[in-house]
Motif scaffolding. Sequence first.
Motif, PDB file in Angstrom:
ATOM      1  N   VAL A  60       0.857  -1.184   0.000  1.00  0.00           N
ATOM      2  CA  VAL A  60       0.000   0.000   0.000  1.00  0.00           C
ATOM      3  C   VAL A  60       0.894   1.237   0.000  1.00  0.00           C
ATOM      4  O   VAL A  60       1.824   1.328   0.804  1.00  0.00           O
ATOM      5  CB  VAL A  60      -0.885   0.026   1.266  1.00  0.00           C
ATOM      6  CG1 VAL A  60      -1.713   1.296   1.295  1.00  0.00           C
ATOM      7  CG2 VAL A  60      -1.770  -1.209   1.344  1.00  0.00           C
ATOM      8  N   MET A  76      -4.215   2.400   6.362  1.00  0.00           N
ATOM      9  CA  MET A  76      -2.874   2.329   6.961  1.00  0.00           C
ATOM     10  C   MET A  76      -2.685   3.495   7.937  1.00  0.00           C
ATOM     11  O   MET A  76      -2.143   3.335   9.021  1.00  0.00           O
ATOM     12  CB  MET A  76      -1.765   2.399   5.897  1.00  0.00           C
ATOM     13  CG  MET A  76      -1.733   1.266   4.891  1.00  0.00           C
ATOM     14  SD  MET A  76      -1.633  -0.390   5.591  1.00  0.00           S
ATOM     15  CE  MET A  76       0.007  -0.450   6.249  1.00  0.00           C
ATOM     16  N   HIS A 128      -0.715  -3.718  10.459  1.00  0.00           N
ATOM     17  CA  HIS A 128       0.547  -3.427  11.144  1.00  0.00           C
ATOM     18  C   HIS A 128       0.919  -4.435  12.220  1.00  0.00           C
ATOM     19  O   HIS A 128       1.568  -4.074  13.203  1.00  0.00           O
ATOM     20  CB  HIS A 128       0.463  -2.030  11.794  1.00  0.00           C
ATOM     21  CG  HIS A 128       0.572  -0.893  10.831  1.00  0.00           C
ATOM     22  ND1 HIS A 128      -0.396   0.070  10.706  1.00  0.00           N
ATOM     23  CD2 HIS A 128       1.552  -0.560   9.954  1.00  0.00           C
ATOM     24  CE1 HIS A 128      -0.016   0.956   9.776  1.00  0.00           C
ATOM     25  NE2 HIS A 128       1.155   0.589   9.317  1.00  0.00           N
ATOM     26  N   SER A 283       3.004  -9.545  -1.605  1.00  0.00           N
ATOM     27  CA  SER A 283       3.207  -8.320  -0.823  1.00  0.00           C
ATOM     28  C   SER A 283       4.335  -8.505   0.187  1.00  0.00           C
ATOM     29  O   SER A 283       4.244  -9.354   1.069  1.00  0.00           O
ATOM     30  CB  SER A 283       1.934  -7.959  -0.052  1.00  0.00           C
ATOM     31  OG  SER A 283       2.249  -6.995   0.940  1.00  0.00           O
ATOM     32  N   ALA A 288       8.277  -4.009   4.666  1.00  0.00           N
ATOM     33  CA  ALA A 288       7.714  -2.676   4.942  1.00  0.00           C
ATOM     34  C   ALA A 288       7.835  -2.354   6.425  1.00  0.00           C
ATOM     35  O   ALA A 288       8.217  -1.248   6.819  1.00  0.00           O
ATOM     36  CB  ALA A 288       6.255  -2.627   4.504  1.00  0.00           C
TER      37      ALA A 288
HETATM   38  N1  LIG Z   1       2.618  -0.295   3.153  1.00  0.00           N
HETATM   39  C1  LIG Z   1       2.212  -1.530   3.502  1.00  0.00           C
HETATM   40  N2  LIG Z   1       1.455  -2.264   2.669  1.00  0.00           N
HETATM   41  C2  LIG Z   1       1.051  -3.498   3.030  1.00  0.00           C
HETATM   42  N3  LIG Z   1       1.359  -4.099   4.181  1.00  0.00           N
HETATM   43  C3  LIG Z   1       2.099  -3.406   5.038  1.00  0.00           C
HETATM   44  N4  LIG Z   1       2.565  -3.710   6.270  1.00  0.00           N
HETATM   45  C4  LIG Z   1       3.242  -2.660   6.716  1.00  0.00           C
HETATM   46  N5  LIG Z   1       3.260  -1.668   5.822  1.00  0.00           N
HETATM   47  C5  LIG Z   1       2.557  -2.111   4.745  1.00  0.00           C
END
Ligand SMILES: Nc1ncnc2[nH]cnc12
Length: 321
Positions: A60, A76, A128, A283, A288
């Motif tokens: 994301v 997010m 998260h 993903s 991330a």
């Molecule tokens: N930007 C992101 N997209 C997807 N999952 C995540 N987990 C932590 N950050 C993320």
Amino acid sequence: MVWWPLSAAGQVQELVMARSNIITKSSLQLNALHRSEWLAELALQSLIAEAELTPKPGLVDGRSSGSHSDLSFDLMRRSANAIAPYFTQMALTSTEAQMNASLRATVANIGREAEGAMLRATSGSNAHKGAIWVLGLLVCAASLSEGSDPEFVAEAAGYLARLPDRARPLAVSHGDVVLERYGATGARGEAYVNFPHVIKIGLPALKSARKSGRTEQDSRLAALLAIMSHLDDTCVLYRGGPEAQKIVCEGATRVIRVGGPGSIKGNAALIALGQEFVSLHISPGGSADLLAATLFLDALERGLEGVEKDNSLVEENNGKN
Ligand SMILES: Nc1ncnc2[nH]cnc12
Ligand SMILES: CC(C)(COP(=O)(O)OP(=O)(O)OC[C@H]1O[C@@H](n2cnc3c(N)ncnc32)[C@H](O[C@H]2O[C@H](COP(=O)(O)OP(=O)(O)OP(=O)(O)O)[C@@H](O)[C@H]2O)[C@@H]1O)[C@@H](O)C(=O)NCCC(=O)NCCS
């Protein structure tokens, strides 16, 4: 800014009491309060900076939801804001605490409450989970140790992680499945060995890209790709097994080899990698989280008031999207 979450835990009550005492007490205690708030603010800003960073392959970002049908940029942000008060609690709990099983139990409890808050804020999506674990441990370690050296703080966080989590739920997690199937130790393993993908890979890549004159955006993307090129990510493994993991590591290495973010070939390879990830439902969520940890430790080491803003994010992206 101080956050006090609505929580049934008596511990929060104690902290509130402690806070009102602190204000009239010694400057040492006042400093501890300020440091806790600062650490929590840095953790929150690291999460926001990670989410804003664009373009991230399969993740994301400010441009799309990548390979996630149940997450968005707005979710997010909501998730990050919902868990921020728990970072304050973790930091306050750890100030002047002993590094022992009792602290581990308290922190694990707060961590699980934070996971609940995340799920409420996202209507059940896992935005998260890994970040709560990683940043939570680092916030506690930075608060308890009063240190700012990344390696020192990561070692203290690793020590805390290795203490037993006596109230660990019996439910089987994705991490347990991936450990059983492929032997990957995931977020736990990363913490148990003092965050090598942050200390030895993410931070050096960030610093080296900055030093070579890359923009802040490109330097953060370089750090993310460096982590992705080495990490066994349970998010990738759970969804796509070792084949997907190989695609992530090789794809990230390819972008770096052709010049990295900020170079014409690197930018093109990064966009192509994102398209490949989305088509394969890949993903790199663990990477991330570790990028957010990298940004946190970087800001801590530099004593910054907040995580550096990168005005080129989201709106411009230097033609990369
Ligand atoms: N930007 C992101 N997209 C997807 N999952 C995540 N987990 C932590 N950050 C993320
Ligand atoms: C220790 C816990 C983290 C245990 O959790 P679990 O057993 O689930 O362990 P892992 O799967 O290993 O990790 C959980 C999340 O950590 C991220 N992650 C993955 N690999 C690594 C790695 N090598 N290093 C660091 N971090 C890693 C990853 O999180 C990110 O991805 C999530 C999005 O994934 P997605 O696929 O969309 O969502 P899912 O719901 O999983 O699947 P789908 O159904 O959608 O396909 C997102 O959350 C990112 O953050 C892993 O998901 C911890 O939970 C724990 O024990 N907590 C207790 C509290 C505690 O002790 N706290 C102490 C201090 S806070």
